[in-house]
Design a protein around this motif. Sequence first.
Motif, mmCIF file in Angstrom:
data_model
loop_
_atom_site.group_PDB
_atom_site.id
_atom_site.type_symbol
_atom_site.label_atom_id
_atom_site.label_comp_id
_atom_site.label_asym_id
_atom_site.label_seq_id
_atom_site.Cartn_x
_atom_site.Cartn_y
_atom_site.Cartn_z
ATOM 1 N N ASP A 219 0.848 -1.197 0.000
ATOM 2 C CA ASP A 219 0.000 0.000 0.000
ATOM 3 C C ASP A 219 0.882 1.246 0.000
ATOM 4 N N LYS A 220 0.247 2.389 -0.132
ATOM 5 C CA LYS A 220 1.013 3.628 -0.328
ATOM 6 C C LYS A 220 1.814 4.051 0.902
ATOM 7 N N TYR A 221 1.516 3.465 2.073
ATOM 8 C CA TYR A 221 2.201 3.886 3.296
ATOM 9 C C TYR A 221 3.383 2.988 3.678
ATOM 10 N N THR A 222 3.465 1.795 3.100
ATOM 11 C CA THR A 222 4.515 0.853 3.495
ATOM 12 C C THR A 222 5.223 0.292 2.257
#
Length: 313
Positions: A152-155
């Motif tokens: 995902d965009k955060y990890t």
Amino acid sequence: MTKIFIDTNIFLDMYRANLQSDISTLLGFIFKNKKYFITTEQSINEFTRNRRSILEQALESFKKTSRVDRSFPSFLRSLSNFKNYEETLSKYSVQRQAMIDEIQDKIDDVDKDMIYTKFMKLCNPNCIISTTKEIIDLANRRKLSGNPPTSDKYTCGDEIIWESLLYYETERKEDLIIVSNDKTFAKNREFLVTEYKRKIEKKLMLCNNISDAYRLVGVTLSNDIIRAEENFTWTDIIVTALTNLGGEATLSEIYNEANDILYYNDCYSKLQNKAKESTIRGILQRFSSDFLNSYNGSKDLFHQISDGVWALR
């Protein structure tokens, strides 16, 4: 020697399975053939993190679904059977609390969690690929460039795992098998196979099942192992299908719901199985005491209400 990497979610799915004896059989089989097994520090961290949240979700779900309202109008209390009913409820409350305590014990004390302890024993230092600064830098660069696998965009967990596998194989130059139901790997198969061939000059293969991976390296699988993995996956699918259908359904409804579950979970090999319906009928009978000639005698999960109509036991 070909190495086998088993995705974290395969192990986490064991917490959602119905048959702990089969899980123990599968873990024992992997341990027996651990010379093929590799994992990453990132994978172990993900397992440890998510294991707790899965058990906590199970605990909260059990508390919610098992709760009984014990407020009764005076009329009910005056009935002749009410005393027996109230005594039964008291016994039920004791057993319910015992279940809650047992789940909480597994959350708080990992030594009481069979899946965790066997998984950690499997992950000895010789088979763990450590996460280095270089791997993290490569994973961040991969994410910025948009190349799969993509978290995902955060990890960048999937990127770290892939870069760890590439880093490990750089000197060894071995074929690699990845066992995963994760769409990140399945939908980017061609890209990953090509990159592995270009960088490592060896073959990358992807499997949905543990048994398929070990067949590819020439390990002979006993009927117990084949049956354990089949039970592990199909019982969970059928239980989920029946739960989604309200606990009772016709075979046709179960087939359709199971197909949807397989489709939305990217279980391509099972979707392509031309004997799906026969497999489902066999699992229903094997885990139902209504069919004494087929019943395995360990878990009585399903009940045949009438011809072609099944329910959760």
